[in-house]
Design a protein around this motif. Structure first.
Motif, PDB file in Angstrom:
ATOM      1  N   VAL A 180       0.891  -1.311  -0.170  1.00  0.00           N
ATOM      2  CA  VAL A 180      -0.062   0.049   0.019  1.00  0.00           C
ATOM      3  C   VAL A 180       0.858   1.272   0.016  1.00  0.00           C
ATOM      4  CG1 VAL A 180      -1.720   1.422   1.257  1.00  0.00           C
ATOM      5  CG2 VAL A 180      -2.054  -1.341   1.216  1.00  0.00           C
ATOM      6  N   ASN A 181       2.062   1.317   0.783  1.00  0.00           N
ATOM      7  CA  ASN A 181       2.800   2.275   0.980  1.00  0.00           C
ATOM      8  C   ASN A 181       3.490   2.638  -0.552  1.00  0.00           C
ATOM      9  OD1 ASN A 181       2.136   3.224   3.357  1.00  0.00           O
ATOM     10  ND2 ASN A 181       3.949   1.638   4.357  1.00  0.00           N
ATOM     11  N   ILE A 182       4.009   1.478  -1.032  1.00  0.00           N
ATOM     12  CA  ILE A 182       4.576   1.854  -2.429  1.00  0.00           C
ATOM     13  C   ILE A 182       3.609   2.232  -3.476  1.00  0.00           C
ATOM     14  CG2 ILE A 182       4.985   0.478  -4.583  1.00  0.00           C
ATOM     15  CD1 ILE A 182       6.708  -1.643  -2.619  1.00  0.00           C
ATOM     16  N   TYR A 183       2.282   1.745  -3.419  1.00  0.00           N
ATOM     17  CA  TYR A 183       1.241   2.390  -4.319  1.00  0.00           C
ATOM     18  C   TYR A 183       1.060   3.873  -3.980  1.00  0.00           C
ATOM     19  CZ  TYR A 183      -3.129   2.692  -6.764  1.00  0.00           C
ATOM     20  OH  TYR A 183      -4.043   2.973  -7.844  1.00  0.00           O
ATOM     21  N   ILE A 184       0.953   4.036  -2.762  1.00  0.00           N
ATOM     22  CA  ILE A 184       0.952   5.751  -2.467  1.00  0.00           C
ATOM     23  C   ILE A 184       2.152   6.265  -2.861  1.00  0.00           C
ATOM     24  CG2 ILE A 184       0.769   7.359  -0.487  1.00  0.00           C
ATOM     25  CD1 ILE A 184      -0.879   5.149   1.042  1.00  0.00           C
ATOM     26  N   LEU A 185       3.200   5.944  -2.769  1.00  0.00           N
ATOM     27  CA  LEU A 185       4.610   6.583  -3.244  1.00  0.00           C
ATOM     28  C   LEU A 185       4.643   6.785  -4.816  1.00  0.00           C
ATOM     29  CD1 LEU A 185       7.037   5.135  -1.204  1.00  0.00           C
ATOM     30  CD2 LEU A 185       6.397   7.102  -0.848  1.00  0.00           C
ATOM     31  N   ILE A 186       3.990   5.819  -5.595  1.00  0.00           N
ATOM     32  CA  ILE A 186       4.106   6.121  -6.818  1.00  0.00           C
ATOM     33  C   ILE A 186       3.175   7.236  -7.311  1.00  0.00           C
ATOM     34  CG2 ILE A 186       2.861   5.025  -8.949  1.00  0.00           C
ATOM     35  CD1 ILE A 186       3.695   2.000  -7.840  1.00  0.00           C
ATOM     36  N   PHE A 187       1.979   7.690  -6.596  1.00  0.00           N
ATOM     37  CA  PHE A 187       1.247   8.549  -6.986  1.00  0.00           C
ATOM     38  C   PHE A 187       1.593   9.937  -6.414  1.00  0.00           C
ATOM     39  CE2 PHE A 187      -1.660   5.029  -8.016  1.00  0.00           C
ATOM     40  CZ  PHE A 187      -2.358   5.844  -9.077  1.00  0.00           C
ATOM     41  N   THR A 188       2.585   9.977  -5.444  1.00  0.00           N
ATOM     42  CA  THR A 188       2.848  11.152  -4.718  1.00  0.00           C
ATOM     43  C   THR A 188       4.625  11.487  -4.763  1.00  0.00           C
ATOM     44  OG1 THR A 188       3.290   9.910  -2.743  1.00  0.00           O
ATOM     45  CG2 THR A 188       0.874  11.086  -3.021  1.00  0.00           C
ATOM     46  N   ILE A 244      -1.703  10.198 -20.244  1.00  0.00           N
ATOM     47  CA  ILE A 244      -1.600  11.476 -20.217  1.00  0.00           C
ATOM     48  C   ILE A 244      -2.928  12.284 -19.355  1.00  0.00           C
ATOM     49  CG2 ILE A 244      -1.872  13.892 -21.288  1.00  0.00           C
ATOM     50  CD1 ILE A 244      -0.097  12.447 -23.329  1.00  0.00           C
ATOM     51  N   TYR A 245      -4.189  12.004 -19.287  1.00  0.00           N
ATOM     52  CA  TYR A 245      -5.090  12.076 -18.720  1.00  0.00           C
ATOM     53  C   TYR A 245      -5.156  11.754 -17.241  1.00  0.00           C
ATOM     54  CZ  TYR A 245     -10.007  12.421 -17.085  1.00  0.00           C
ATOM     55  OH  TYR A 245     -11.208  12.723 -16.397  1.00  0.00           O
ATOM     56  N   LEU A 246      -4.545  10.431 -17.153  1.00  0.00           N
ATOM     57  CA  LEU A 246      -4.443  10.077 -15.670  1.00  0.00           C
ATOM     58  C   LEU A 246      -3.436  10.905 -14.907  1.00  0.00           C
ATOM     59  CD1 LEU A 246      -4.881   6.217 -16.074  1.00  0.00           C
ATOM     60  CD2 LEU A 246      -6.476   7.746 -14.974  1.00  0.00           C
ATOM     61  N   ASN A 247      -2.196  11.134 -15.669  1.00  0.00           N
ATOM     62  CA  ASN A 247      -1.342  11.977 -15.186  1.00  0.00           C
ATOM     63  C   ASN A 247      -1.522  13.168 -14.646  1.00  0.00           C
ATOM     64  OD1 ASN A 247       1.593  10.197 -14.960  1.00  0.00           O
ATOM     65  ND2 ASN A 247       0.671   9.462 -16.509  1.00  0.00           N
ATOM     66  N   ASN A 248      -2.211  13.732 -15.612  1.00  0.00           N
ATOM     67  CA  ASN A 248      -2.977  15.197 -15.196  1.00  0.00           C
ATOM     68  C   ASN A 248      -3.605  15.212 -14.143  1.00  0.00           C
ATOM     69  OD1 ASN A 248      -1.915  16.783 -17.280  1.00  0.00           O
ATOM     70  ND2 ASN A 248      -3.245  15.975 -18.915  1.00  0.00           N
ATOM     71  N   ILE A 249      -4.481  14.198 -13.837  1.00  0.00           N
ATOM     72  CA  ILE A 249      -5.329  13.883 -12.597  1.00  0.00           C
ATOM     73  C   ILE A 249      -4.187  13.830 -11.536  1.00  0.00           C
ATOM     74  CG2 ILE A 249      -6.840  12.418 -11.220  1.00  0.00           C
ATOM     75  CD1 ILE A 249      -8.332  11.830 -13.931  1.00  0.00           C
ATOM     76  N   ILE A 250      -3.202  13.104 -11.651  1.00  0.00           N
ATOM     77  CA  ILE A 250      -2.386  12.806 -10.404  1.00  0.00           C
ATOM     78  C   ILE A 250      -1.670  14.080 -10.177  1.00  0.00           C
ATOM     79  CG2 ILE A 250       0.075  11.830  -9.779  1.00  0.00           C
ATOM     80  CD1 ILE A 250      -0.903   9.393 -11.560  1.00  0.00           C
ATOM     81  N   MET A 251      -1.281  14.987 -11.037  1.00  0.00           N
ATOM     82  CA  MET A 251      -1.026  16.260 -10.992  1.00  0.00           C
ATOM     83  C   MET A 251      -1.619  17.200 -10.284  1.00  0.00           C
ATOM     84  SD  MET A 251       0.308  19.237 -13.572  1.00  0.00           S
ATOM     85  CE  MET A 251       1.912  18.784 -13.634  1.00  0.00           C
ATOM     86  N   ILE A 252      -3.072  17.144 -10.298  1.00  0.00           N
ATOM     87  CA  ILE A 252      -4.096  17.853  -9.665  1.00  0.00           C
ATOM     88  C   ILE A 252      -4.013  17.508  -8.172  1.00  0.00           C
ATOM     89  CG2 ILE A 252      -6.457  18.551  -9.354  1.00  0.00           C
ATOM     90  CD1 ILE A 252      -6.687  18.430 -12.612  1.00  0.00           C
TER      91      ILE A 252
END
Length: 259
Positions: A120-128, A154-162
């Motif tokens: 779970v921590n790895i998954y969170i780190l991937i997004f943050t 690209i769409y998903l990564n823009n969501i991650i940026m937000i």
């Protein structure tokens, strides 16, 4: 400066930033990057000495993960599901090797909940945190523009940026309202890890140590003595504390037979 010294300086800088401002270093970097990216400051010159082919290989390596965000989600979810099925539903704990204790006082055991927490921590780190490093590479190499990603990614990564912008904003708000209170009056013992991480050793002799907290603007000086009663790990008893270093030095010299 070798890599070990560079890493030590980085750890000290990271700790200093996070202690003083109560914001994770990677979000400080992210905030600076957003400003530079928005103002179109050409920070790509910082790595102009690197070969272009090598730089774009870095972006390609990141894209292996960030072009397959949904796949990463499925893989990690599947691994968590398998671990729960094996250890919880099928009750396979009886096949787990017994705990091992070592002479240094540590004990090693296998716990499936620890594995789930790490995934779970790895998954969170991937997004943050790791995504912020990806964004750093994009700004330095390709002016912040996504490359090697399909339209969905690209769409998903823009969501991650937000998402990370929102988290940055929350960290800033928290740092404004966070209240840190000294606990000097309550401090009776310090363990070896705390001593190495949070204190500067000013003098040491015959089991006595003079230390000063590293991240305090106004603080006490401490006179410590090794606590021989704790066999599992190294602890130090607080013998004396004072805002006057001269007082602590006098006490230290007296106890170590320098007077």
């Amino acid at each position: 400066m070798n890599s070990i010294n560079l890493m030590n300086h980085y750890k000290k800088f990271k700790k200093d930033i996070e202690e003083r401002f109560s914001i994770p270093l990677h979000y400080v970097i992210f905030g600076i990057l957003l400003i530079m990216w928005f103002l179109n400051i050409p920070i790509d010159q910082l790595i102009s000495f690197l070969d272009d082919d090598f730089k774009f290989k870095i972006l390609y390596a990141f894209s292996i993960v960030y072009n397959h965000i949904l796949l990463c989600t499925l893989i990690i979810s599947f691994l968590i599901f398998i671990i729960i099925m094996i250890f919880d539903k099928l009750n396979m704990n009886s096949f787990v090797p017994p705990d091992k204790e070592y002479v240094d006082g540590t004990k090693v055991s296998i716990n499936y909940m620890s594995a789930i927490n790490r995934l779970v921590n790895i998954y969170i780190l991937i997004f943050t945190k790791y995504w912020i490093y990806y964004f750093l590479a994009l700004v330095l190499i390709n002016n912040g523009k996504f490359i090697y990603l399909n339209e969905t990614s690209i769409y998903l990564n823009n969501i991650i940026m937000i998402l990370n912008v929102v988290l940055l904003f929350l960290h800033i708000i928290r740092s404004i309202f966070v209240l840190k209170m000294p606990v000097d009056d309550l401090l009776l013992r310090i363990n070896q890890h705390e001593l190495e991480e949070y204190y500067n050793i000013l003098n040491e002799k015959n089991g006595y140590v003079i230390v000063k907290p590293e991240y305090r603007k106004m603080t006490n000086y401490y006179l410590l003595k090794i606590d021989d009663r704790c066999n599992d790990s190294k602890f130090y008893k607080v013998i004396n504390k004072s805002k006057s270093l001269d007082e602590i030095i006098y006490n230290f010299d007296y106890l170590t037979n320098n007077l």
